[in-house]
Design an enzyme around this catalytic site. Structure first.
Site, short mmCIF file in Angstrom:
data_model
loop_
_atom_site.label_atom_id
_atom_site.label_comp_id
_atom_site.label_asym_id
_atom_site.label_seq_id
_atom_site.Cartn_x
_atom_site.Cartn_y
_atom_site.Cartn_z
N ARG A 1 -10.63 -5.93 -1.69
CA ARG A 1 -9.33 -5.91 -1.00
C ARG A 1 -8.95 -4.48 -0.61
O ARG A 1 -8.40 -4.25 0.45
CB ARG A 1 -8.25 -6.55 -1.87
CG ARG A 1 -8.01 -5.85 -3.19
CD ARG A 1 -6.87 -6.45 -3.98
NE ARG A 1 -6.75 -5.88 -5.30
CZ ARG A 1 -5.60 -5.56 -5.88
NH1 ARG A 1 -4.45 -5.76 -5.24
NH2 ARG A 1 -5.58 -5.05 -7.09
N ARG B 1 -9.78 -9.35 -6.09
CA ARG B 1 -8.81 -8.47 -6.75
C ARG B 1 -9.48 -7.40 -7.59
O ARG B 1 -9.04 -6.24 -7.61
CB ARG B 1 -7.88 -9.31 -7.63
CG ARG B 1 -6.83 -8.49 -8.37
CD ARG B 1 -6.01 -9.38 -9.30
NE ARG B 1 -4.90 -8.66 -9.89
CZ ARG B 1 -4.05 -9.19 -10.76
NH1 ARG B 1 -4.19 -10.46 -11.13
NH2 ARG B 1 -3.06 -8.47 -11.26
N ASP C 1 -2.67 -14.26 -13.36
CA ASP C 1 -1.81 -15.08 -12.50
C ASP C 1 -2.02 -16.57 -12.72
O ASP C 1 -1.18 -17.39 -12.34
CB ASP C 1 -2.06 -14.75 -11.02
CG ASP C 1 -1.54 -13.36 -10.66
OD1 ASP C 1 -0.85 -12.75 -11.50
OD2 ASP C 1 -1.84 -12.88 -9.56
N GLU D 1 4.40 -17.98 5.39
CA GLU D 1 3.00 -17.94 5.81
C GLU D 1 2.71 -18.81 7.04
O GLU D 1 1.94 -18.42 7.92
CB GLU D 1 2.09 -18.38 4.65
CG GLU D 1 2.05 -17.41 3.48
CD GLU D 1 3.20 -17.58 2.51
OE1 GLU D 1 3.26 -16.80 1.53
OE2 GLU D 1 4.03 -18.48 2.73
#
Length: 469
Positions: free
Chosen positions: A8, A165, A115, A56
């Site tokens: 990313r 990530r 998460d 989005e």
């Protein structure tokens, strides 16, 4: 020391670096610029950066409109929202009219870690791959990501790219002859026993697994299949033919992604054992990313286990038979070596095990062939018979007591011509039968009453699969 960077971050910096070179490049985000790393583009070119907030679906619709005005939009959010919440807009507003919009999903897979399952998108490969005309890719490291970003800028059409990530080691920049091209995989390591086809951060896992396997005497080829759709079928086919067993690995559900793409292609074109490694159709959980990956077996050891499974299947697969359609040209020489069959028989005999070798029957093999030259199939009948007579003679010579011919093409609705062909083939092959006994295996019911002339052939035993079974 190799560079270690999250894809990313490599993406965000690469996109910003291209802003000046491509004045029609525009960037959209959904209130996540700090996470998706589009903050770099925003700093470099704020007038072409659009933060749409937590909307989005609207973001995708606006990007679609911008593409119709001649811009090259890159739409950015978490993979869960890009492939989930905005899927309808991606399908209907971008892919259906085949617009030049790139959808970028960050934080894909289990490695989102803390998460948890709601944000660990393991379905995006399958969801996006199912959209007609959608290119789907997931680069494995910083170097490959930089190359992929510019390739996407120059690619005309809809595409989905997943970002990771976690920081990962850069490996592609040290591979001699490495080249990035959309729709083309890259062989990072050669091997002869099995091929590991990987995508994303699982490429590094595959390389580590190959090292572990090498220590055990297993030669594993590693392919970086950064583009899942369109799949590089030429490279997959080459690997299947040369190594005979495939393991796919992805940080995603094994249903619908890379593994499914490879299995679908090979099952129709060149069946070999294919074992899929990834998330086994279950949701993720919250935790430190490396621990979550380990908990689901998405690591090098997990790949090694799958490779051993594939190798076991390969041995069985090759000992029996598989339905590959051989192409027979005018110059083709029909010859069955049988070296592996006899070697395995001798190995078992040394261990005091009496085996019954199994080979595809001559009639079935003949029917599987595709005759591509000017000669007709009938021109090769005697060549097939002589090849099988030679194999039978060699079985006699090495002391094999039982030989099984599998004939799944022997069915109850055979034409009279096919029946005559079957009888001719085996009459000639078994004409000089001696000590080696021959078993005929059929699979479509009891054919004894239907084909009395076949039963009268010199088979020592006839096995059939009953209709009830």
């Amino acid at each position: 020391m190799a560079e270690k960077i999250a894809t990313r971050e490599a993406y965000g910096k690469a996109l910003a670096a291209l802003a000046e070179k491509y004045p029609d490049l525009v960037c959209f985000d959904a209130d996540l610029a700090g996470a998706t790393m589009t903050k770099y583009f925003k700093a470099a070119c704020p007038e072409r950066f659009f933060d749409m907030g937590i909307a989005e679906a609207d973001m995708v619709g606006v990007a679609a409109g911008m593409s119709l005005c001649g811009f090259k939009p890159f739409v950015n959010t978490f993979a869960m929202f890009a492939a989930g919440r905005a899927w309808e807009q991606v399908r209907n507003s971008v892919a259906y009219p085949h617009l030049n919009v790139k959808v970028v999903g960050s934080h894909g897979g289990l490695s989102v870690g803390e998460d948890g399952a709601t944000h660990q998108c393991i379905e995006d490969f399958a969801i996006m791959r199912a959209i007609p005309g959608m290119l789907v890719l997931c680069p494995c490291d910083g170097n490959e990501m930089r190359l992929a970003v510019e390739a996407l800028v120059n690619y005309e059409g809809p595409a989905y790219m997943r970002l990771g990530r976690l920081a990962v080691e850069t490996v592609t920049d040290s591979i001699p002859g490495y080249k990035f091209e959309l729709g083309k995989g890259a062989t990072l390591r050669d091997g002869t026993d099995v091929t590991i086809i990987a995508v994303g951060m699982n490429v590094q896992m595959a390389l580590a697994a190959a090292d572990k396997l090498a220590a055990e005497g297993v030669s594993a080829r590693v392919i970086d299949m950064h583009t899942i759709k369109p799949l590089d079928t030429e490279l997959v086919l080459k690997a299947a033919k040369e190594t005979g067993a495939i393991v796919t690995t992805e940080e995603a559900n094994v249903l619908g992604g890379l593994g499914a793409a490879v299995a679908e292609y090979l099952s129709e074109n060149y069946p070999v054992p294919v074992v899929r490694h990834g998330v086994n159709d279950e949701f993720g959980r919250s935790g430190k990313a490396p621990l979550v990956l380990d908990a689901y077996g998405v690591n090098a050891d997990g790949i090694v286990a799958k490779v051993k499974q594939a190798l076991a299947m390969k041995k069985w697969f090759n000992t029996n038979y598989h339905y590959i359609v051989p192409e027979v040209e005018d110059s083709t020489q029909i010859r069955l070596t049988g070296n592996k069959l006899w070697a395995e028989y001798a190995e078992a005999k040394e261990l005091g095990i009496e085996t019954k070798p199994v080979i595809t029957g001559v009639y079935t093999l003949f029917k599987l062939c595709r005759f591509t030259g000017k000669k007709r199939a009938d021109d090769f009948i005697n060549a097939f018979i002589e090849a099988y007579k030679d194999v039978y003679s060699k079985c006699e010579a090495v002391g094999i007591q039982w030989l099984q011919f599998d004939e799944p093409a022997l069915v109850q609705d055979m034409t009279e011509e096919d029946r005559e062909l079957f009888v001719k083939m085996y009459s000639d092959i078994l004409g000089k039968k001696q000590s080696c006994k021959v078993l005929l295996q059929t699979y479509f019911g009891d054919v004894r009453d239907v084909y009395e002339d076949i039963v009268k052939l010199s088979f020592d035993c006839l096995l059939y699969t009953s209709d009830a079974a």
